[in-house]
Design an enzyme around this catalytic site. Sequence first.
Site, PDB file in Angstrom:
ATOM      1  N   LYS A   1       0.812  -1.215   0.000  1.00 30.21           N
ATOM      2  CA  LYS A   1       0.000   0.000   0.000  1.00 30.21           C
ATOM      3  C   LYS A   1       0.846   1.265   0.000  1.00 30.21           C
ATOM      4  CE  LYS A   1      -4.412  -1.700   1.512  1.00 30.21           C
ATOM      5  NZ  LYS A   1      -5.559  -1.536   2.413  1.00 30.21           N
TER       6      LYS A   1
ATOM      7  N   LYS B   1     -11.005  -5.127  -2.426  1.00 26.53           N
ATOM      8  CA  LYS B   1     -12.065  -4.134  -2.546  1.00 26.53           C
ATOM      9  C   LYS B   1     -11.543  -2.715  -2.712  1.00 26.53           C
ATOM     10  CE  LYS B   1     -13.245  -4.551   2.209  1.00 26.53           C
ATOM     11  NZ  LYS B   1     -11.931  -4.415   2.889  1.00 26.53           N
TER      12      LYS B   1
ATOM     13  N   LYS C   1      -4.720 -10.929  -5.460  1.00 27.59           N
ATOM     14  CA  LYS C   1      -5.898 -11.094  -4.611  1.00 27.59           C
ATOM     15  C   LYS C   1      -7.067 -10.259  -5.106  1.00 27.59           C
ATOM     16  CE  LYS C   1      -6.132  -8.633  -0.741  1.00 27.59           C
ATOM     17  NZ  LYS C   1      -5.859  -8.098   0.603  1.00 27.59           N
TER      18      LYS C   1
HETATM   19  P1  TYM Z   1     -10.116  -6.671   4.875  1.00 30.24           P
HETATM   20  O1  TYM Z   1     -11.107  -5.603   5.128  1.00 30.24           O
HETATM   21  O2  TYM Z   1      -9.140  -6.472   3.754  1.00 30.24           O
HETATM   22  O3  TYM Z   1     -10.855  -8.036   4.587  1.00 30.24           O
HETATM   23  C1  TYM Z   1     -11.832  -8.560   5.486  1.00 30.24           C
HETATM   24  C2  TYM Z   1     -11.688 -10.065   5.526  1.00 30.24           C
HETATM   25  O4  TYM Z   1     -11.839 -10.620   4.221  1.00 30.24           O
HETATM   26  C3  TYM Z   1     -10.699 -11.413   3.915  1.00 30.24           C
HETATM   27  N1  TYM Z   1     -10.396 -11.274   2.483  1.00 30.24           N
HETATM   28  C4  TYM Z   1     -10.244 -12.290   1.638  1.00 30.24           C
HETATM   29  N2  TYM Z   1     -10.316 -13.616   1.807  1.00 30.24           N
HETATM   30  C5  TYM Z   1     -10.127 -14.387   0.726  1.00 30.24           C
HETATM   31  N3  TYM Z   1      -9.875 -13.901  -0.506  1.00 30.24           N
HETATM   32  C6  TYM Z   1      -9.776 -12.569  -0.724  1.00 30.24           C
HETATM   33  N4  TYM Z   1      -9.536 -12.102  -1.949  1.00 30.24           N
HETATM   34  C7  TYM Z   1      -9.974 -11.700   0.374  1.00 30.24           C
HETATM   35  N5  TYM Z   1      -9.958 -10.355   0.516  1.00 30.24           N
HETATM   36  C8  TYM Z   1     -10.202 -10.111   1.810  1.00 30.24           C
HETATM   37  C9  TYM Z   1      -9.589 -10.862   4.772  1.00 30.24           C
HETATM   38  O5  TYM Z   1      -8.577 -11.825   4.970  1.00 30.24           O
HETATM   39  C10 TYM Z   1     -10.315 -10.501   6.034  1.00 30.24           C
HETATM   40  O6  TYM Z   1     -10.469 -11.638   6.859  1.00 30.24           O
HETATM   41  N6  TYM Z   1      -6.662  -5.952   8.442  1.00 30.24           N
HETATM   42  C11 TYM Z   1      -7.987  -6.516   8.151  1.00 30.24           C
HETATM   43  C12 TYM Z   1      -9.112  -5.901   8.978  1.00 30.24           C
HETATM   44  C13 TYM Z   1      -8.907  -5.979  10.442  1.00 30.24           C
HETATM   45  C14 TYM Z   1      -9.004  -7.147  11.246  1.00 30.24           C
HETATM   46  C15 TYM Z   1      -8.778  -6.719  12.574  1.00 30.24           C
HETATM   47  C16 TYM Z   1      -9.267  -8.493  10.958  1.00 30.24           C
HETATM   48  C17 TYM Z   1      -8.623  -4.950  11.271  1.00 30.24           C
HETATM   49  N7  TYM Z   1      -8.546  -5.391  12.542  1.00 30.24           N
HETATM   50  C18 TYM Z   1      -8.799  -7.624  13.623  1.00 30.24           C
HETATM   51  C19 TYM Z   1      -9.278  -9.390  12.024  1.00 30.24           C
HETATM   52  C20 TYM Z   1      -9.040  -8.972  13.340  1.00 30.24           C
HETATM   53  C21 TYM Z   1      -8.301  -6.248   6.703  1.00 30.24           C
HETATM   54  O7  TYM Z   1      -7.749  -5.381   6.064  1.00 30.24           O
HETATM   55  O8  TYM Z   1      -9.351  -7.013   6.218  1.00 30.24           O
END
Ligand code: TYM
Length: 333
Positions: A112, A200, A197
């Site tokens: 990023k 979003k 990947k």
């Molecule tokens: P985020 O918002 O990018 O994604 C949310 C969840 O979706 C999963 N995910 C995917 N799984 C499979 N294939 C994909 N292409 C894909 N894209 C996203 C992510 O692995 C995630 O589980 N840092 C985290 C948010 C966060 C968080 C936390 C998660 C902040 N604090 C505490 C768990 C615990 C994030 O950016 O997720």
Amino acid sequence: GPRIFSGVQPTGHLTLGNYLGAVRRWVEVDQLRGDALFCVVDLHALTVEHDPARVRRLSRQAATLLLAAGLDPERCTVFVQSHVDEHVRLSYLMECTASDGEMRRMIQYKEKSAEAARRGESVRVSLLTYPALMAADILAYGTQEVPVGADQTQHVELTRDLAVRFNQRYGETFVVPRATHPEVAARVMDLQDPTSKMGKSGQGRKTGVVYLLDEPEVVRKKVMRAVTDEGGDGGVVYERGARPGVANLLDVLAAFSGGEPARLAEGYASYGALKRDVAEAVVEGLRPVRERHAELAADRGYVDAVLRGGAERARGMARPRVDAAYRAVGLMG
Ligand code: TYM
């Protein structure tokens, strides 16, 4: 049951990757077997250039989608991160526990920050310290399990390191959590670029990304135009390394229809037939979520009430542990 925590960022519209990698399992498994909290992590959405109105709108939409997907406020706690001050309070102690080197090693930071540099934007300090806030999210609740997609493994590993280090320095304060992943589709790939990947983030809607609220016709078009691989004449085979596009489609199909991706491949003679089945599986799989979202979006009062109640419960759970951490590090309290 175990204490479970996970979250989703309101940086864009939720995708099929979010659903299969995380949200669907929160609904079908985690909320039933554990004492679970699910959070729209809006503070994390401020780590890159953002539009305030858009973040506000996407936060509400994400929360509504979590409920539409089937999270039940009677069974789990659904809330918005910025409604519970404990996350930021603890994040600071995590910044005082982590080193800058371990933050800079995070793949998400490297990607990023490079992206921001490409666009001529500066890199926010909060993008670097992001994992400290994420660790705080998890550790504040005594979390044992963190159900996430494969891309979040590195952040959860760092969270474990920080918990262990804090406990060693200041006395037992935090539970050391572990990441859990779905059996298939832990990493859903972009349909147009199956080596990266499905994500979003970014402005504009991308044709390689299926959004949970896409109309059925749009989903069909995106799946039918998915990039497949050379050498399809020998039939459809499941090879993640050599044929990432086809493997991705088979993973998605397996996630919706059950069965093993490699076995499913045997049932197809052509990519066209595979794509048609994948498209229908995705359309039908997402239909109830989309329909329920439309109902809930018309009932703002209900969603707001759920989030208010969720925040109150979450605050009550986090407060004692974060207070204890403040005392443990030497703050007067
Ligand atoms: P985020 O918002 O990018 O994604 C949310 C969840 O979706 C999963 N995910 C995917 N799984 C499979 N294939 C994909 N292409 C894909 N894209 C996203 C992510 O692995 C995630 O589980 N840092 C985290 C948010 C966060 C968080 C936390 C998660 C902040 N604090 C505490 C768990 C615990 C994030 O950016 O997720």
